[in-house]
Design an enzyme around this catalytic site. Structure first.
Site, short mmCIF file in Angstrom:
data_model
loop_
_atom_site.label_atom_id
_atom_site.label_comp_id
_atom_site.label_asym_id
_atom_site.label_seq_id
_atom_site.Cartn_x
_atom_site.Cartn_y
_atom_site.Cartn_z
N LYS A 139 -11.03 -59.47 65.36
CA LYS A 139 -12.52 -59.97 65.13
C LYS A 139 -13.12 -58.33 63.61
CE LYS A 139 -15.88 -60.11 67.38
NZ LYS A 139 -16.98 -59.92 66.67
N SER A 140 -12.92 -57.49 64.52
CA SER A 140 -13.74 -56.45 63.15
C SER A 140 -12.76 -56.04 61.82
CB SER A 140 -13.53 -54.45 64.27
OG SER A 140 -13.95 -55.07 65.06
N ARG A 198 -14.12 -57.29 58.25
CA ARG A 198 -14.02 -56.00 56.41
C ARG A 198 -13.33 -56.35 55.63
NH1 ARG A 198 -15.39 -54.21 61.60
NH2 ARG A 198 -16.89 -52.18 61.91
N GLY A 253 -22.89 -60.10 65.70
CA GLY A 253 -24.05 -59.17 65.04
C GLY A 253 -23.08 -58.11 64.24
N ARG A 271 -31.41 -59.18 69.09
CA ARG A 271 -30.30 -57.95 69.34
C ARG A 271 -30.87 -57.59 68.39
NH1 ARG A 271 -23.84 -59.48 68.56
NH2 ARG A 271 -23.69 -57.67 69.45
N SER A 302 -21.51 -45.98 68.14
CA SER A 302 -21.94 -47.62 67.17
C SER A 302 -21.03 -48.04 65.61
CB SER A 302 -23.11 -48.37 66.87
OG SER A 302 -23.20 -49.02 66.17
N GLN A 332 -20.97 -50.84 64.03
CA GLN A 332 -22.19 -51.55 63.52
C GLN A 332 -23.08 -50.70 62.38
OE1 GLN A 332 -23.49 -54.37 66.08
NE2 GLN A 332 -20.66 -55.69 66.24
N ASP A 350 -16.13 -53.63 73.87
CA ASP A 350 -15.99 -54.87 74.37
C ASP A 350 -14.81 -55.69 75.79
OD1 ASP A 350 -17.61 -55.11 71.85
OD2 ASP A 350 -15.86 -55.24 70.78
N ARG A 376 -16.89 -63.06 75.75
CA ARG A 376 -15.58 -62.31 76.42
C ARG A 376 -16.44 -62.30 78.00
NH1 ARG A 376 -13.44 -60.00 72.31
NH2 ARG A 376 -14.37 -59.12 71.10
O1 SPQ Z 1 -19.85 -58.85 65.85
P1 SPQ Z 1 -20.29 -58.64 67.78
O2 SPQ Z 1 -21.57 -59.94 68.27
O3 SPQ Z 1 -21.92 -57.40 67.88
O4 SPQ Z 1 -19.12 -58.41 68.60
C1 SPQ Z 1 -18.90 -57.61 69.89
C2 SPQ Z 1 -18.54 -58.42 70.86
O5 SPQ Z 1 -17.67 -58.28 71.48
O6 SPQ Z 1 -17.39 -59.46 69.68
C3 SPQ Z 1 -19.96 -57.10 70.44
F1 SPQ Z 1 -20.95 -57.57 70.48
O7 SPQ Z 1 -17.86 -56.16 69.03
C4 SPQ Z 1 -18.81 -55.12 68.41
C5 SPQ Z 1 -18.37 -54.23 69.31
O8 SPQ Z 1 -19.31 -54.31 70.37
C6 SPQ Z 1 -17.52 -55.47 67.33
C7 SPQ Z 1 -17.80 -54.39 66.59
C8 SPQ Z 1 -17.39 -54.32 64.86
O9 SPQ Z 1 -16.49 -54.86 65.02
O10 SPQ Z 1 -18.06 -52.85 64.29
C9 SPQ Z 1 -18.44 -52.90 67.15
C10 SPQ Z 1 -18.52 -53.00 68.27
O11 SPQ Z 1 -20.19 -53.26 68.37
P2 SPQ Z 1 -21.08 -51.78 68.25
O12 SPQ Z 1 -22.27 -52.17 68.27
O13 SPQ Z 1 -20.61 -50.79 69.20
O14 SPQ Z 1 -21.10 -50.98 66.72
#
Ligand code: SPQ
Length: 427
Positions: A20-21, A25, A92, A120, A166, A168, A313, A386
Site C-alpha cells: 500500500k505504501s 507513492r 492517512g 485523525r 512516522s 507520513q 501496522d 486491520r
Molecule cells: O494510510 P493510513 O490510513 O495511515 O494507513 C496505515 C495502515 O494501517 O494501513 C495506518 F493506519 O498505515 C500507515 C502506517 O501506519 C502507512 C504509512 C505510510 O505509507 O507512510 C506509515 C505509517 O503511518 P505513520 O503515521 O506511522 O507514518
C-alpha cells in the site's frame, strides 16, 4: 462473514496484493515526475484508488487496467488547481503526503476524508509545514477538512526533529522540501519506513540518509521510472501469523517486500519461535523474497522500542499471535496505535477479550497472557481493515464459529482477503 475453527491446517502458495505504501507513492511521485510511469503490482485497494482520484482531479492522466497503472507525469510544477475538494477517503497516507505536496503548489485547495480521517491528527504535519512557510487551516488547527493556501507562498527548507517516528510526517516534510529554497533535513527518533527516500532517489532526487537523518536537496525536476510494487508485508503478516498458530499449516507467500524498515514482524515472530524461511531474494529499489511459514509452538515476548515503527501496522495481528502463544507478551511504546483508523489498542483488547483471551490495556500498548483456550464470538471491526483481518485470523483458532461484522472494510488494503483465506482452507 462466518469463520469456523480450522482443524486440518492452512496449506498453499499464495500471493498477497501490492504494498500500500509503495503503491501510493508510485502514483504521487509518478504524477510529479516528467515522463510516463508504468506501475505493476499496484494495490487496487480503496486507499490507493483515493490517491489516484486526487491526482486525476489535479489534471494528471492515469490509466488503470488489470495489468498495470500508467501515470502520465506532469512534472513537479504541472499540477492543476482542482475544481472541487480533494477527497482522501480513509487514507492517512494520502492525506498527510498530499499536505506536503500541496504546500508547494501555487493554488489553494481543500482536502477532506471519511469520518475516521476527520478524527485523525493532522497537526503533526501542519506544524513542520508551517515552519517551512506553508499556510494550512484545519478544524481546531488539527483536523480535516484542511485548506492549503499554496498561492503566493514561498517555502524554505528546515531541519525538523520528528516528535514521533512516522513515515507520513517525514514524507510530508520531504515532499514540501522538493519545493523549498535550500535543503530540508529530517531527524527521526527511530527509523520509519523509507519508501519515500528510496523512490525519490530512483527518480533522480538528491536524498541522503545517514542513520536517522535524511537530507533532501531540491531537484529541478523528477524523472519518471517504472515501479514494480512488491507484495505487502503488512498483508502477508495475517497469513504469517495464521500459518504459525494453526497446527499442521504450511503457507508460502511469493515476492513479499522485505525492506528492512518493514520487517519487524519477521524478527518478532521468529523471536516467538515461529518457523519462517526466506528464499528467492531479489534486491531492487525495494528488496523482495518468498516467505514460508510452518506451524510451531509460539512463546510470549516483549515488543517495544526501535522495532515499533518497523511493525506498527502488524501489532493487531501480533496481539493475536500472542494470545495463542505460551506465556506473557508485552507490547509497549506503541501509543501511535491509538491514532490509526481506530484506536487499535482498545479495539484489540476488547475483541480478544470477547474470545476469552487474558489481555489488559496499558498506556502505551497491552499485556497478553497467552495460552487460554479461545472461543468463537461475534467480532466488531471498528471500520478498521486491520482489526477485521486480525480478528478473522483469530477466529481460525477459536473453538466453534465466529462472525466478523462488516467484513467489507478489508477492501481498504486487501479486497481479496477472504478469497485468499478460502484458497488456503479457511472460511
Ligand atoms: O494510510 P493510513 O490510513 O495511515 O494507513 C496505515 C495502515 O494501517 O494501513 C495506518 F493506519 O498505515 C500507515 C502506517 O501506519 C502507512 C504509512 C505510510 O505509507 O507512510 C506509515 C505509517 O503511518 P505513520 O503515521 O506511522 O507514518
Amino acid at each position: 462473514m462466518k469463520i469456523k475453527q480450522i482443524d486440518n491446517g492452512l496449506k498453499g502458495v499464495i500471493t498477497v496484493p501490492g504494498d500500500k505504501s509503495v503503491s501510493h507513492r508510485a502514483v504521487m511521485f509518478g504524477a510529479l515526475a516528467k515522463g510516463t510511469t508504468h506501475i505493476t503490482g499496484f494495490l487496487m485497494g480503496e486507499d490507493c484508488l483515493s490517491t489516484i482520484d486526487c491526482f486525476r482531479k489535479m489534471g494528471v492522466k492515469i490509466d488503470v487496467s488489470d495489468k498495470e497503472v500508467v501515470v502520465h507525469g506532469v512534472g513537479m510544477h504541472g499540477l492543476k488547481c482542482p475544481n472541487e475538494q480533494l477527497y482522501t477517503g480513509n487514507s492517512g497516507t494520502t492525506t498527510r503526503l498530499l499536505c506536503g505536496i500541496l504546500a508547494g503548489q501555487d493554488f489553494d485547495v481543500t482536502m477532506t476524508g471519511d469520518a475516521s480521517i476527520q478524527k485523525r491528527p493532522m497537526k503533526r504535519v501542519i506544524t513542520p509545514l508551517s515552519q517551512m512557510g506553508a499556510k494550512i487551516d484545519g478544524v481546531d488547527g488539527n483536523y480535516c477538512p484542511l485548506t492549503l493556501h499554496g498561492a503566493n507562498n514561498k517555502l524554505t527548507g528546515i531541519t525538523y526533529e520528528l516528535p514521533v517516528a512516522s513515515a507520513q510526517i517525514k514524507s510530508a516534510v520531504l515532499l514540501a522540501g522538493l519545493y523549498a529554497e535550500g535543503q530540508t533535513t529530517v531527524i527521526e527518533p527511530a527509523c520509519s519506513r523509507d519508501h519515500t527516500e528510496r523512490m525519490l532517489r530512483a527518480l533522480g532526487a538528491d536524498v541522503k540518509s545517514e542513520g536517522r537523518t535524511i537530507v533532501l536537496t531540491p531537484p529541478e525536476d523528477l524523472t519518471a521510472k517504472n515501479v514494480a510494487v512488491p507484495a505487502d508485508i503488512s498483508s502477508a503478516a495475517f497469513f504469517l501469523v495464521a500459518g504459525a498458530i494453526i497446527p499442521n499449516s504450511e503457507i508460502t507467500i511469493k515476492n513479499v517486500g522485505v525492506n528492512p524498515t518493514r520487517t519487524g514482524i519477521l524478527d518478532v515472530l521468529k523471536a516467538m519461535g515461529a518457523d519462517i524461511t526466506e528464499s528467492n531474494f531479489r534486491d531492487e529499489v525495494e528488496p523482495t523474497c518468498d516467505l514460508t511459514v510452518k506451524s510451531s509452538k509460539l512463546k510470549g515476548t516483549v515488543i517495544g522500542g526501535e522495532v515499533i515503527p518497523r511493525l506498527i501496522d502488524e501489532l493487531p495481528v501480533l496481539a493475536v499471535a500472542a494470545a495463542f502463544a505460551e506465556g506473557q507478551t508485552i507490547i509497549k511504546d506503541a501509543e501511535e496505535l491509538k491514532v490509526k483508523e481506530s484506536n487499535r489498542i482498545a479495539a484489540m483488547v476488547c475483541e480478544l477479550s470477547k474470545a476469552g483471551a487474558d489481555v489488559k490495556e496499558t498506556d502505551d500498548g497491552m499485556i497478553i497472557n497467552g495460552g487460554n483456550k479461545l472461543s468463537g464470538a461475534s467480532f466488531e471491526t471498528y471500520n478498521d481493515h486491520r482489526i477485521a483481518m486480525s480478528m478473522a485470523i483469530c477466529a481460525l483458532g477459536c473453538e466453534g464459529e465466529s462472525e466478523i461484522l462488516n467484513p467489507e472494510v478489508v477492501a481498504i488494503s486487501y479486497p481479496d482477503f477472504f478469497d485468499t483465506l478460502k484458497k488456503l482452507g479457511g472460511v
